[in-house]
Design an enzyme around this catalytic site. Sequence first.
Site, PDB file in Angstrom:
ATOM      1  NE  ARG A 123     -12.498  13.589   5.844  1.00 49.55           N
ATOM      2  CZ  ARG A 123     -13.848  13.442   6.455  1.00 49.55           C
ATOM      3  NH1 ARG A 123     -14.246  14.536   7.404  1.00 49.55           N
ATOM      4  NH2 ARG A 123     -14.619  12.407   6.445  1.00 49.55           N
ATOM      5  CB  THR A 148      -5.346   5.944  -4.020  1.00 48.56           C
ATOM      6  OG1 THR A 148      -6.716   5.721  -4.300  1.00 48.56           O
ATOM      7  CG2 THR A 148      -4.649   6.056  -5.355  1.00 48.56           C
ATOM      8  CB  ILE A 149      -8.033   0.846  -2.508  1.00 54.28           C
ATOM      9  CG1 ILE A 149      -9.322   1.990  -2.579  1.00 54.28           C
ATOM     10  CG2 ILE A 149      -7.529   0.779  -1.489  1.00 54.28           C
ATOM     11  CD1 ILE A 149     -10.467   1.077  -1.767  1.00 54.28           C
ATOM     12  CG  ASP A 150     -10.662   5.037  -5.434  1.00 53.41           C
ATOM     13  OD1 ASP A 150     -11.120   3.948  -5.156  1.00 53.41           O
ATOM     14  OD2 ASP A 150     -10.986   6.074  -5.001  1.00 53.41           O
ATOM     15  CB  SER A 209     -28.282 -15.349  -9.858  1.00 51.74           C
ATOM     16  OG  SER A 209     -27.168 -16.262  -9.244  1.00 51.74           O
ATOM     17  CD  GLU A 227     -17.737   4.989  -2.978  1.00 58.05           C
ATOM     18  OE1 GLU A 227     -18.094   4.492  -1.736  1.00 58.05           O
ATOM     19  OE2 GLU A 227     -16.677   5.767  -2.864  1.00 58.05           O
ATOM     20  NE  ARG A 233     -32.019 -14.771  -4.662  1.00 60.23           N
ATOM     21  CZ  ARG A 233     -31.777 -15.543  -3.712  1.00 60.23           C
ATOM     22  NH1 ARG A 233     -30.810 -16.130  -3.229  1.00 60.23           N
ATOM     23  NH2 ARG A 233     -33.085 -15.648  -2.747  1.00 60.23           N
ATOM     24  N   GLY A 283      -7.328   8.767   2.330  1.00 62.02           N
ATOM     25  CA  GLY A 283      -7.976   7.049   2.648  1.00 62.02           C
ATOM     26  C   GLY A 283      -6.794   6.169   2.666  1.00 62.02           C
ATOM     27  CG  ASP A 293      -8.196   7.850  -8.466  1.00 62.84           C
ATOM     28  OD1 ASP A 293      -7.229   7.722  -7.721  1.00 62.84           O
ATOM     29  OD2 ASP A 293      -8.896   8.729  -8.219  1.00 62.84           O
ATOM     30  CG  ASP A 321      -6.103  13.659  -7.330  1.00 66.89           C
ATOM     31  OD1 ASP A 321      -5.519  13.507  -8.595  1.00 66.89           O
ATOM     32  OD2 ASP A 321      -6.629  14.855  -7.335  1.00 66.89           O
ATOM     33  NE  ARG A 358     -17.395   9.037  -3.545  1.00 62.65           N
ATOM     34  CZ  ARG A 358     -17.590   9.192  -2.071  1.00 62.65           C
ATOM     35  NH1 ARG A 358     -17.333  10.387  -1.710  1.00 62.65           N
ATOM     36  NH2 ARG A 358     -17.473   8.315  -1.357  1.00 62.65           N
ATOM     37  NE  ARG A 418      10.313  -4.666   6.282  1.00 61.50           N
ATOM     38  CZ  ARG A 418      10.711  -5.335   5.088  1.00 61.50           C
ATOM     39  NH1 ARG A 418      10.332  -4.986   3.966  1.00 61.50           N
ATOM     40  NH2 ARG A 418      11.437  -6.369   5.403  1.00 61.50           N
TER      41      ARG A 418
END
Lengths: 326, 326, 326, 326
Positions: free
Chosen positions: D75, D129-131, D219, D226, D166, D14, D133, D106, D175, D24
Site C-alpha cells: 500500500r 485481481t482474484i475477485d 451434510s 467475506e 451437519r 492484493g 470484479d 480497481d 467483499r 514475464r
Amino acid sequence: MKTIQCVGILTSGGDAPGMNAAIRAITRAAVYKGLKVKGIYRGYKGLVTGEIKEFKSEDVSNIIQMGGTILKTARCKEFKTEEGRKQAYENIQKEGIDALIVIGGDGSLSGARIFAQEYNLPCIGLPGTIDNDLFGTDITIGYDTALNTILDAVDKIRDTASSHERLFFVEVMGRDAGFLALNGAIAAGAEAAIIPEFSTKDDQLEALISRGFRKSKTSSIVLVAESELTGGAMHLAERVKNEYPQYDVRVTILGHLQRGGSPSANDRILASRLGVAAIDALMEGYHNVMIGIENDEVVYVPFRKAIKNDKPIKEELVQVLAELSI
Amino acid sequence: MKTIQCVGILTSGGDAPGMNAAIRAITRAAVYKGLKVKGIYRGYKGLVTGEIKEFKSEDVSNIIQMGGTILKTARCKEFKTEEGRKQAYENIQKEGIDALIVIGGDGSLSGARIFAQEYNLPCIGLPGTIDNDLFGTDITIGYDTALNTILDAVDKIRDTASSHERLFFVEVMGRDAGFLALNGAIAAGAEAAIIPEFSTKDDQLEALISRGFRKSKTSSIVLVAESELTGGAMHLAERVKNEYPQYDVRVTILGHLQRGGSPSANDRILASRLGVAAIDALMEGYHNVMIGIENDEVVYVPFRKAIKNDKPIKEELVQVLAELSI
Amino acid sequence: MKTIQCVGILTSGGDAPGMNAAIRAITRAAVYKGLKVKGIYRGYKGLVTGEIKEFKSEDVSNIIQMGGTILKTARCKEFKTEEGRKQAYENIQKEGIDALIVIGGDGSLSGARIFAQEYNLPCIGLPGTIDNDLFGTDITIGYDTALNTILDAVDKIRDTASSHERLFFVEVMGRDAGFLALNGAIAAGAEAAIIPEFSTKDDQLEALISRGFRKSKTSSIVLVAESELTGGAMHLAERVKNEYPQYDVRVTILGHLQRGGSPSANDRILASRLGVAAIDALMEGYHNVMIGIENDEVVYVPFRKAIKNDKPIKEELVQVLAELSI
Amino acid sequence: MKTIQCVGILTSGGDAPGMNAAIRAITRAAVYKGLKVKGIYRGYKGLVTGEIKEFKSEDVSNIIQMGGTILKTARCKEFKTEEGRKQAYENIQKEGIDALIVIGGDGSLSGARIFAQEYNLPCIGLPGTIDNDLFGTDITIGYDTALNTILDAVDKIRDTASSHERLFFVEVMGRDAGFLALNGAIAAGAEAAIIPEFSTKDDQLEALISRGFRKSKTSSIVLVAESELTGGAMHLAERVKNEYPQYDVRVTILGHLQRGGSPSANDRILASRLGVAAIDALMEGYHNVMIGIENDEVVYVPFRKAIKNDKPIKEELVQVLAELSI
C-alpha cells in the site's frame, strides 16, 4: 412430436474430466423439471445390450469432483451397423426413453446424428473431449483440466537441473488438433510446440534445431502433439540424438494420464451449464443439436456443423508463444 | 583438526525435491551457530571452476517449497581426474572453506569420499536421490515426493475408461532399485510392479501374462522401473501387442517429471533435520560420514558403508502388493 | 477360541484420509485368506442398528485414492450404554461376525476395548486419526496427508505480498497434540507453532511478540493448534491487533478440509500394510491389540497401552524449528 | 507523443496468481520489440522511493509458474497525495521511463488514471485481481486460480463424514463481488452461496434455513463471501448454533491462501496474452486503457469505463446453482 418425459444419457469415446459433472447436471436439471432419467452404460454398447438403469438425484451425488465417467465408455462396433442400431432403438422403446443426450467428441456426435435421423429420436450432444476440437463451441468439457495436467507435468520437468543443451520432449494428446500442445507450451513457458496444424513434425523439428532451440543457456522444453501412435516423441528424440549428439535429450510421454484427474473449476462449471441447457433445449423442442458455449453464452449448434468443420488455431497464440520463448 | 569456520555446500547428480530445503537448513543452522556458508554452483563443476558465492540466511528464504536446487547440478568429468580435484582443492583453500557438505546420491558421495581422503578435508554427505537406494538411511531426500508424483499420475490413469483387457504400462525411475515401482504400485492400487531386483523384465512380464494380469474385469496397470534407456516400457508394450493382440496396451513414460515438483512434507522435514544434523556433526568433529535417518533417529554412516551396500526390498511389501491386487 | 471365518470392519470418530485404503486392504487380505468380510456402516451406530453389508473384493475396487470413508462414521451415544452394546452384540451374532476390526482414534479404540471385554469378541484396532496422537505407533493413518494439506495451504499464503510486519495465523487441527502444528511449521518454513504441549497459547503468543516474531523484513506465519472450539486463532489475532496495532494480522482457519483429500503415498502404504497385518494377527490368534508401525516394522500394541499413554513431541524437532526460523 | 523506448512495470493491490506471468510477458514482448524494461518494486511505493531496476529477458525466466509477484506489492499513502505523485514522476523521468504498465485491481487502475492525467504519461492497465470484479474484461488475472483453490478446499471438506444435519460454512474472498462464492459453489457442488449482490447475509441465511438447507440426508456446504472483516462466517455459524442447535456447524476461513498458489493454465495464458497486447497497444499509440479479454479477443477499455462500472452476476448461473443443489 410427443412430450418428452424420460431422457437417456450416455458418455462415449475417450473419457474427459467433467463428464461426471455433466451427468450430474443433466440428471438434476431433468429431475428438477419433472423428467425421468435413465443412465446408459458403456456408451452406445449399453444401448445395444440394454445395460440401462434409472437415475435419481442421489445417484449423482458426490460425483462432480470425480474424473472419468460413472457411466463408463467403450467402443461399439455393433452400433456402426444398421442391425446394431435397430437393437439399440428397441431398447430405447423398451425403456420408454423419449430423448437421448450424448456426451462425447466428434465420433460420438456422428453416431448420435445418424441414429437421430434413422429413428426420428430427439438427440442432444454435449462436447466432451480433452482435445477441444469441436467446432461451434469455444471450449469442450475436459480440455481445461487436461491443459492443467500438462502444465503440472511441464512445471515439474522445468524444476530439474538447468544445464546447457539439455532438451526435453513432452508428448501430449491431440492427434488432429494442436490446442493442448500450443496452449500448454504458452502456459508452461516452454520453448516450442510441434503440432499437426503446421508442416510435418520432422520439418518443425528441423526448424527448431536450425534456430538453435533457444539462445539462452538453460534447457529447452518442447511439447509434441502425439502422432497416429503413442511414442512419436521418442522418434524425434532418436533423430536429434543421432544427428546432434551434443544435445542431451529426454522424453516424457504423458499418455492417458491426461484423460483423468478431478475436473477443474472451469470444466465443472461448463459441464453444469451445458447439462442444464441440454434439458432446457429438449423442453423447448430443440433436437439434433450440440450444446456449446460461445462468447460465454449457451448456443445450439446443428450436429452437421459441429462435426464437419475444423476449429482453427488462433494466430495470435502462435505469435504469443514466439515472442515469449525468446 | 582446525576449528571449522566456513562450510561449503553443493548438490550433485540428479535433482531431488527437497535439496533446496536441505540447502536452507544447512545454511541457517550454520549461521545460527556462527559459521560462514559458501554455496558452490553446478556440483563438483563449480568447485573446479570456482563458481562459489557466500550465502546468508536471507539467500535461502522462500526456497523450502521449490523443486530442483538453487545451486544447480551438473556432471563433471574434470573432478574424476586428479588434476581436476587439485584445482577444486585450490578453490576450497582460496575461499577459506573448512568443510564440505555434499547433497546427492551414490556417485556424489563416492566423489566426496575420494576428495576427503586425498586432501584430508572434512566432508559430510546428505542422501539426496529420488531412488531411495542408499544404504544406512531409511529414506532419502526426494523419494517421498517422487512417490507421490507417481501416485498422482497413476490415479489419473485409473480414472479413465475401465474396459476389459486394457493394459497400462507406466514407466517410472529406478534403474537399479525398485522402491519407486513397488511402493508406487502398492500406493496406487496397481496390479503389479516390474522391478530390477527380481528376474529379467521380460520374465516378469511373461509371469504376469500367464496369470492373466488380473481376474477382474477392469483394466490393469503395471508399473515398470526404467531400464538402461528410457522407453523400456515401450518395448514391453510392443511384445504384448504382438503376442497377445487381444490386449489394448497403452504406455505412459513419466521421465524427468519425477525429479521435480514442490517437495512433500516428509521430504522437507527430513531435509531440515539432516541439514541441522550435518552442522552439528561437523561441530562435534565427525567427518566422512553420510547423515541418515534410522528408526526416526539421526545416524552417522561412514561413506564406505553407505556406498558399498545395497538396500534390500522388504519382502513384506512384495506380499502386500500380491494380496491386495487380487 | 473358535476359528475366525467372518470379519466385521468399521470406521469410527473423525475421518482420516487412508481409511478407505485400510478398508480395501482388510477386505482383500481377508478374501485372499478365505475369510468373509462384513462392512458395518456409520461406526458403532451401524453395529447397534444392524446397518451391515457383505463386502467382496470388487466392493473395494477403486477406493484406495478416495478421502473419507465409504463406511461413513458417526457418533453413537447408544454404544456407550450397556443396552446399546448388547444390541450391537446381537447383530454381531446375527451376522455371524467372529472378529471386529475398528479403524479410528483414541475414543474408537476405547469403545472396542470395552466391547471386547464384555463379550469376549476378538477385536483389532487400526490407528486412524490425522492428529497422530496414538501411543505405540510411529504414525497414524491420515496424519501424513493432513500434514501435506496444511503445507499446501501455508505455501499459498507465503506466496502473497511479503510486506513488513504482516502476521498470518493459520489454525490447524490438533486439540491435544501439536504434531500437525509443529511439523507443519517446520515443513512450511513458518516462523513458529503454538501448540498444546507447551505453556498456554496466550503465553506462547506473548513470547513470540516479545522476540519480535522475526528479525527479517518479510511477513511472519504462525501455525496455531486449534483450541476447544474452532476459531481460537481469531482470538489471538484480536489480541495482537489491540495491543500491537502496527501489525497487519490475517487469519486462516483450515477446519475440516484437513480431514479430506486423496491420501498420500505414505498413508496408503501404511493403511495397506496395517490392513494386511490385521488379518494376519487375527489368524495367528491375537486380539485386543492395535496394529502399529514402529521402526518400519509392524507391531501389536495392547489396547490399554495405546489408549492410556501420551505420545511425546520430539525435542529435536522443536530445536530444528527454532534454528531454521531465524 | 514521443516514441516509447522504455516501459516501467508495477504490480499493485492484493496479489493475484498470474501477475508474474504478466510481468514475464510484458518484459519479453518489450525486449522482442526492442524496448527497454524497468521493474518498479512494491507498487506505487517503489515509484515514489525510486526502487526501480532494469529487467532483461533472463530476469523473468522461470517465474511464469510462481504465485505472488516478484515485484512485490504494497500500500502507498504517499501516492495518494500530489506531493507523492510529483516525486514518483521525478523518478519516472530520472529512469527514462516513457510509459507505465500497472497490473492490479480497481484501486490500482484508479491510481494510474489520475497519474496519467496529471503528468500526461502513457499508462496501460492489466486487470489483476482474484475477485474478477473489473468491468470490460470477461475475466481477470488470478480469478481462475483462486476459483480452483476454493474448489480444492471444498472438495476436501466434502470428503469428510456425511452425517445428517451437519453444516459447513466456507468463507471465501469477494467483499464486493460474489463471483468466487457463486461459481465456487457451482463448481464444488455446494448447496448455496451467500453473496453481496443479493440481500443481506443474515437474510440469505434465513432463507437457507427456512428451506431446510437441503432435502437430502448428507451434510450441506455453504460458501460465504467475506464481509468487511474476515470472520463473518463465524458470526453466521454462531447464529445457527444458537437458534437451531440441532445443526452441527463447522467453519473454514480460507483467507489469504486464495491469493497464492501456482497460477492455472488459464491465468497464465490470459496474463501472457494481455502482456503481449499491452506492448502492442503502447506501440500503436494507445494509452490510458485497460487491456481486457472479451469473447476471447483482446480489447482496450478506457480506464474510466473499467473503474466506474460494476460487472454483473449472470442470472443463468444463479439458476444453475439452484437447479443442481436439489
